[in-house]
Design an enzyme around this catalytic site. Sequence first.
Site, PDB file in Angstrom:
ATOM      1  NE  ARG A  60     -40.072  -9.679   8.823  1.00 16.44           N
ATOM      2  CZ  ARG A  60     -40.138  -9.773  10.154  1.00 16.44           C
ATOM      3  NH1 ARG A  60     -40.587 -10.868  10.717  1.00 16.44           N
ATOM      4  NH2 ARG A  60     -39.772  -8.774  10.923  1.00 16.44           N
TER       5      ARG A  60
ATOM      6  CB  ILE B 142     -44.124 -10.288  11.591  1.00 13.32           C
ATOM      7  CG1 ILE B 142     -44.749  -9.521  12.765  1.00 13.32           C
ATOM      8  CG2 ILE B 142     -44.902 -10.059  10.298  1.00 13.32           C
ATOM      9  CD1 ILE B 142     -44.812  -8.036  12.579  1.00 13.32           C
ATOM     10  CG  LEU B 143     -44.780 -16.305  10.536  1.00 13.58           C
ATOM     11  CD1 LEU B 143     -45.889 -17.239  10.982  1.00 13.58           C
ATOM     12  CD2 LEU B 143     -43.472 -17.065  10.316  1.00 13.58           C
TER      13      LEU B 143
ATOM     14  CG  ASN C 226     -50.962 -16.594  16.764  1.00 19.68           C
ATOM     15  OD1 ASN C 226     -50.037 -17.051  17.454  1.00 19.68           O
ATOM     16  ND2 ASN C 226     -51.313 -15.318  16.811  1.00 19.68           N
TER      17      ASN C 226
ATOM     18  CG  HIS D 105     -53.469 -11.916  19.687  1.00 22.27           C
ATOM     19  ND1 HIS D 105     -52.202 -11.406  19.475  1.00 22.27           N
ATOM     20  CD2 HIS D 105     -54.234 -10.878  20.081  1.00 22.27           C
ATOM     21  CE1 HIS D 105     -52.216 -10.100  19.727  1.00 22.27           C
ATOM     22  NE2 HIS D 105     -53.437  -9.757  20.100  1.00 22.27           N
TER      23      HIS D 105
ATOM     24  CB  SER E   7     -58.576 -14.748  19.841  1.00 21.34           C
ATOM     25  OG  SER E   7     -59.291 -13.679  20.423  1.00 21.34           O
TER      26      SER E   7
ATOM     27  CD  GLU F  20     -53.512  -6.846   6.658  1.00 21.94           C
ATOM     28  OE1 GLU F  20     -53.484  -5.946   7.524  1.00 21.94           O
ATOM     29  OE2 GLU F  20     -52.834  -6.820   5.613  1.00 21.94           O
TER      30      GLU F  20
ATOM     31  CG  ASP G 145     -52.072 -10.578  16.042  1.00 15.92           C
ATOM     32  OD1 ASP G 145     -51.620 -11.731  15.934  1.00 15.92           O
ATOM     33  OD2 ASP G 145     -51.478  -9.674  16.672  1.00 15.92           O
TER      34      ASP G 145
HETATM   35  C1  GAR Z   1     -49.063 -16.186  25.464  1.00 15.17           C
HETATM   36  O1  GAR Z   1     -49.756 -15.335  26.346  1.00 15.17           O
HETATM   37  C2  GAR Z   1     -49.531 -15.968  24.038  1.00 15.17           C
HETATM   38  O2  GAR Z   1     -50.904 -15.693  23.939  1.00 15.17           O
HETATM   39  C3  GAR Z   1     -48.717 -14.762  23.635  1.00 15.17           C
HETATM   40  O3  GAR Z   1     -47.453 -14.958  24.215  1.00 15.17           O
HETATM   41  C4  GAR Z   1     -47.587 -15.767  25.390  1.00 15.17           C
HETATM   42  C5  GAR Z   1     -46.671 -16.967  25.235  1.00 15.17           C
HETATM   43  O4  GAR Z   1     -46.594 -17.693  26.442  1.00 15.17           O
HETATM   44  N1  GAR Z   1     -48.635 -14.637  22.223  1.00 15.17           N
HETATM   45  C6  GAR Z   1     -48.498 -13.476  21.583  1.00 15.17           C
HETATM   46  O5  GAR Z   1     -48.388 -12.416  22.153  1.00 15.17           O
HETATM   47  C7  GAR Z   1     -48.459 -13.593  20.067  1.00 15.17           C
HETATM   48  N2  GAR Z   1     -48.235 -12.303  19.484  1.00 15.17           N
HETATM   49  P1  GAR Z   1     -46.039 -19.194  26.453  1.00 15.17           P
HETATM   50  O6  GAR Z   1     -44.664 -19.168  25.745  1.00 15.17           O
HETATM   51  O7  GAR Z   1     -45.899 -19.535  27.891  1.00 15.17           O
HETATM   52  O8  GAR Z   1     -47.021 -20.057  25.733  1.00 15.17           O
END
Ligand code: GAR
Length: 194
Positions: free
Chosen positions: A65, A92-93, A107, A109, A136, A143, A145
Amino acid sequence: AARLVILISGRGSNMLSIIQAIQEKHLDAQIAAVISNRPDAAGIVSAQQAGIDTQLLDHKSFESREAFDASLIQVIDRYQPDYVVLAGFMRILTAEFVAHYAGKLINIHPSLLPKFKGLHTHQRALEAGESEHGASVHFVTAELDDGPVILQAKVPVMADDSAETLAARVLEQEHMLYPAALKKLIDEAKANTP
Ligand code: GAR
């Protein structure tokens, strides 16, 4: 205009909503590059079709990573972004990566943080009997999200929802939320520049 580098892993519909907001001049930004960690990310094709510089950095070809994140920093920094925008970037970064972009790493979420960090947020919201759910946009900290929220959008949970119907209702909101959150940051940064 603010320079954005967008990181994706898949479909890229949030990335497209940002591209569209820029094209329609709702957002004073330019996308310097779109980077995917997955060779099969559909969003890469959409970005290319929009004439945006794309890069692929396959995490599977790195032995750790730390090594992946160090290379990712090198690729991103060539573009000198004002903001690094995670849009469905499913990695995860490391703390080193996050620290390198402190205050610039954003980000989206799919939950009303601090509720439902991590994966399978829509299923978990249903199982918890939530009456409201949403998405959000937040600053990324070490940490998962957990960083300060910039903007949220809420949707009702319907009695007959499945994870899929709920995800679709949230995604529609995400597509307005991400450009709006970026606009808020960019406008605030402008107001603070002498
Ligand atoms: C979105 O719903 C985003 O909120 C979620 O993945 C989807 C990506 O869709 N992100 C996460 O779950 C981050 N952990 P997209 O590729 O069509 O934008």
